[in-house]
Design a protein around this motif. Structure first.
Motif, PDB file in Angstrom:
ATOM      1  N   LEU A   2      35.658  38.368  44.661  1.00 56.46           N
ATOM      2  CA  LEU A   2      34.261  37.924  44.758  1.00 56.46           C
ATOM      3  C   LEU A   2      33.789  37.860  46.212  1.00 56.46           C
ATOM      4  O   LEU A   2      32.635  38.171  46.509  1.00 56.46           O
ATOM      5  N   ILE A   3      34.686  37.491  47.108  1.00 56.40           N
ATOM      6  CA  ILE A   3      34.322  37.458  48.524  1.00 56.40           C
ATOM      7  C   ILE A   3      34.184  38.882  49.071  1.00 56.40           C
ATOM      8  O   ILE A   3      33.228  39.193  49.783  1.00 56.40           O
ATOM      9  N   MET A   4      35.115  39.760  48.716  1.00 58.95           N
ATOM     10  CA  MET A   4      35.069  41.141  49.212  1.00 58.95           C
ATOM     11  C   MET A   4      33.853  41.898  48.670  1.00 58.95           C
ATOM     12  O   MET A   4      33.289  42.733  49.363  1.00 58.95           O
ATOM     13  N   LEU A   5      33.470  41.609  47.443  1.00 58.40           N
ATOM     14  CA  LEU A   5      32.302  42.255  46.844  1.00 58.40           C
ATOM     15  C   LEU A   5      30.990  41.589  47.255  1.00 58.40           C
ATOM     16  O   LEU A   5      29.927  41.974  46.791  1.00 58.40           O
ATOM     17  N   ARG A   6      31.105  40.560  48.097  1.00 62.79           N
ATOM     18  CA  ARG A   6      29.955  39.811  48.609  1.00 62.79           C
ATOM     19  C   ARG A   6      29.148  39.130  47.509  1.00 62.79           C
ATOM     20  O   ARG A   6      27.946  38.910  47.646  1.00 62.79           O
ATOM     21  N   GLY A  61      31.093  31.559  53.559  1.00 60.50           N
ATOM     22  CA  GLY A  61      30.719  30.212  53.973  1.00 60.50           C
ATOM     23  C   GLY A  61      30.780  29.188  52.851  1.00 60.50           C
ATOM     24  O   GLY A  61      30.901  27.995  53.108  1.00 60.50           O
ATOM     25  N   TRP A  62      30.702  29.656  51.618  1.00 60.33           N
ATOM     26  CA  TRP A  62      30.748  28.736  50.482  1.00 60.33           C
ATOM     27  C   TRP A  62      32.144  28.203  50.220  1.00 60.33           C
ATOM     28  O   TRP A  62      32.311  27.258  49.461  1.00 60.33           O
ATOM     29  N   VAL A  63      33.157  28.822  50.791  1.00 58.84           N
ATOM     30  CA  VAL A  63      34.532  28.381  50.545  1.00 58.84           C
ATOM     31  C   VAL A  63      35.278  28.036  51.829  1.00 58.84           C
ATOM     32  O   VAL A  63      36.405  27.562  51.766  1.00 58.84           O
ATOM     33  N   LYS A  64      34.664  28.245  52.976  1.00 60.58           N
ATOM     34  CA  LYS A  64      35.360  28.093  54.252  1.00 60.58           C
ATOM     35  C   LYS A  64      35.751  26.647  54.563  1.00 60.58           C
ATOM     36  O   LYS A  64      36.891  26.369  54.923  1.00 60.58           O
ATOM     37  N   ALA A  65      34.824  25.721  54.434  1.00 65.12           N
ATOM     38  CA  ALA A  65      35.110  24.325  54.791  1.00 65.12           C
ATOM     39  C   ALA A  65      36.173  23.720  53.877  1.00 65.12           C
ATOM     40  O   ALA A  65      37.063  23.004  54.335  1.00 65.12           O
ATOM     41  N   GLY A  66      36.099  24.024  52.586  1.00 59.79           N
ATOM     42  CA  GLY A  66      37.102  23.502  51.651  1.00 59.79           C
ATOM     43  C   GLY A  66      38.485  24.043  51.936  1.00 59.79           C
ATOM     44  O   GLY A  66      39.482  23.320  51.871  1.00 59.79           O
ATOM     45  N   SER A  67      38.564  25.323  52.286  1.00 59.82           N
ATOM     46  CA  SER A  67      39.872  25.907  52.587  1.00 59.82           C
ATOM     47  C   SER A  67      40.439  25.329  53.879  1.00 59.82           C
ATOM     48  O   SER A  67      41.636  25.073  53.970  1.00 59.82           O
ATOM     49  N   ARG A  68      39.583  25.095  54.866  1.00 61.74           N
ATOM     50  CA  ARG A  68      40.064  24.468  56.116  1.00 61.74           C
ATOM     51  C   ARG A  68      40.590  23.061  55.853  1.00 61.74           C
ATOM     52  O   ARG A  68      41.606  22.654  56.408  1.00 61.74           O
ATOM     53  N   PRO A 107      34.081  18.489  49.032  1.00 61.55           N
ATOM     54  CA  PRO A 107      34.419  18.197  47.633  1.00 61.55           C
ATOM     55  C   PRO A 107      33.878  19.234  46.653  1.00 61.55           C
ATOM     56  O   PRO A 107      34.559  19.600  45.691  1.00 61.55           O
ATOM     57  N   VAL A 108      32.675  19.744  46.904  1.00 57.99           N
ATOM     58  CA  VAL A 108      32.117  20.763  46.014  1.00 57.99           C
ATOM     59  C   VAL A 108      32.956  22.037  46.086  1.00 57.99           C
ATOM     60  O   VAL A 108      33.231  22.667  45.057  1.00 57.99           O
ATOM     61  N   GLN A 109      33.396  22.412  47.275  1.00 58.77           N
ATOM     62  CA  GLN A 109      34.212  23.611  47.408  1.00 58.77           C
ATOM     63  C   GLN A 109      35.582  23.435  46.755  1.00 58.77           C
ATOM     64  O   GLN A 109      36.105  24.367  46.147  1.00 58.77           O
ATOM     65  N   VAL A 110      36.165  22.249  46.856  1.00 59.25           N
ATOM     66  CA  VAL A 110      37.448  22.000  46.187  1.00 59.25           C
ATOM     67  C   VAL A 110      37.263  22.057  44.673  1.00 59.25           C
ATOM     68  O   VAL A 110      38.107  22.603  43.957  1.00 59.25           O
ATOM     69  N   VAL A 111      36.157  21.542  44.167  1.00 55.94           N
ATOM     70  CA  VAL A 111      35.862  21.648  42.734  1.00 55.94           C
ATOM     71  C   VAL A 111      35.706  23.118  42.342  1.00 55.94           C
ATOM     72  O   VAL A 111      36.151  23.534  41.267  1.00 55.94           O
ATOM     73  N   LEU A 112      35.112  23.916  43.230  1.00 57.22           N
ATOM     74  CA  LEU A 112      34.998  25.355  42.988  1.00 57.22           C
ATOM     75  C   LEU A 112      36.378  26.003  42.875  1.00 57.22           C
ATOM     76  O   LEU A 112      36.615  26.826  41.991  1.00 57.22           O
ATOM     77  N   TYR A 113      37.311  25.604  43.744  1.00 53.89           N
ATOM     78  CA  TYR A 113      38.683  26.125  43.659  1.00 53.89           C
ATOM     79  C   TYR A 113      39.333  25.736  42.338  1.00 53.89           C
ATOM     80  O   TYR A 113      40.033  26.537  41.715  1.00 53.89           O
ATOM     81  N   ILE A 114      39.111  24.513  41.918  1.00 55.47           N
ATOM     82  CA  ILE A 114      39.677  24.049  40.649  1.00 55.47           C
ATOM     83  C   ILE A 114      39.085  24.854  39.493  1.00 55.47           C
ATOM     84  O   ILE A 114      39.803  25.240  38.557  1.00 55.47           O
ATOM     85  N   ALA A 115      37.788  25.126  39.570  1.00 59.94           N
ATOM     86  CA  ALA A 115      37.146  25.932  38.525  1.00 59.94           C
ATOM     87  C   ALA A 115      37.733  27.339  38.483  1.00 59.94           C
ATOM     88  O   ALA A 115      37.969  27.888  37.393  1.00 59.94           O
ATOM     89  N   PHE A 116      37.993  27.931  39.650  1.00 59.32           N
ATOM     90  CA  PHE A 116      38.629  29.257  39.687  1.00 59.32           C
ATOM     91  C   PHE A 116      40.019  29.211  39.067  1.00 59.32           C
ATOM     92  O   PHE A 116      40.424  30.121  38.352  1.00 59.32           O
ATOM     93  N   PHE A 117      40.755  28.129  39.349  1.00 57.49           N
ATOM     94  CA  PHE A 117      42.087  28.007  38.762  1.00 57.49           C
ATOM     95  C   PHE A 117      42.003  27.897  37.238  1.00 57.49           C
ATOM     96  O   PHE A 117      42.769  28.541  36.515  1.00 57.49           O
ATOM     97  N   LEU A 118      41.088  27.074  36.746  1.00 59.02           N
ATOM     98  CA  LEU A 118      40.959  26.912  35.298  1.00 59.02           C
ATOM     99  C   LEU A 118      40.524  28.214  34.626  1.00 59.02           C
ATOM    100  O   LEU A 118      41.040  28.571  33.552  1.00 59.02           O
ATOM    101  N   LEU A 119      39.606  28.940  35.253  1.00 56.64           N
ATOM    102  CA  LEU A 119      39.202  30.242  34.736  1.00 56.64           C
ATOM    103  C   LEU A 119      40.383  31.214  34.736  1.00 56.64           C
ATOM    104  O   LEU A 119      40.606  31.942  33.765  1.00 56.64           O
ATOM    105  N   ALA A 120      41.152  31.192  35.814  1.00 57.94           N
ATOM    106  CA  ALA A 120      42.328  32.064  35.894  1.00 57.94           C
ATOM    107  C   ALA A 120      43.356  31.691  34.831  1.00 57.94           C
ATOM    108  O   ALA A 120      44.002  32.577  34.248  1.00 57.94           O
TER     109      ALA A 120
END
Length: 142
Positions: free
Chosen positions: A56-60, A65-72, A19-32
């Motif tokens: 952000l992932i490519m630049l480390r 790991g912070w987004v892997k479980a939510g994406s799966r 759930p935290v990772q999905v909220v992170l995705y939503i935050a990225f969408f809202l920022l975008a």
């Protein structure tokens, strides 16, 4: 042979991770969405958000790991995203009976074109990498 031991996650951490990772995705969408609206970008917010997340992932800055479980989890539940398409097919069944063969023809041709273009690009990149490897090997021999 040494085994790398990973610390085990506690039960509550595993339960809140997705759930935290999905909220992170939503935050990225809202920022975008704010970026698209503010800079009048010609791209949709979901594409800008994915590019931002990728950067952000490519630049480390953001560990994978912070987004892997939510994406799966989202990929596993992707079938739910196709429910509106099934409802549309049911609502427009008459259209599919009359024009269905044309729709299927367009889908088939476009799929073949995408596959052919992908194969062409992969083949060209593969040949280019072989050429680079031979060139690098030639420089070592000199």
């Amino acid at each position: 042979m040494a085994l790398a031991l990973r610390p085990r996650r506690t039960g509550w951490l595993q339960r809140v991770q997705v759930p935290v990772q999905v909220v992170l995705y939503i935050a990225f969408f809202l920022l975008a969405q704010l970026l698209v609206d503010g800079f009048h970008l010609p791209l949709p917010a979901n594409i800008v958000g994915m590019l931002l997340l990728l950067a952000l992932i490519m630049l480390r800055v953001l560990p994978l790991g912070w987004v892997k479980a939510g994406s799966r989890w989202l990929l596993a539940e992707m079938l739910l995203f196709f429910v509106p398409a099934v409802v549309a097919v049911i609502n427009y069944s008459q259209l599919l009976r009359v024009e269905g063969w044309r729709i299927m023809l367009v889908i088939g041709i476009s799929t073949l074109l995408v596959l052919a273009a992908t194969a062409l690009v992969v083949e060209r990149v593969y040949r280019f990498e072989i050429w680079l490897a031979k060139r690098k090997q030639g420089n070592r021999d000199e």
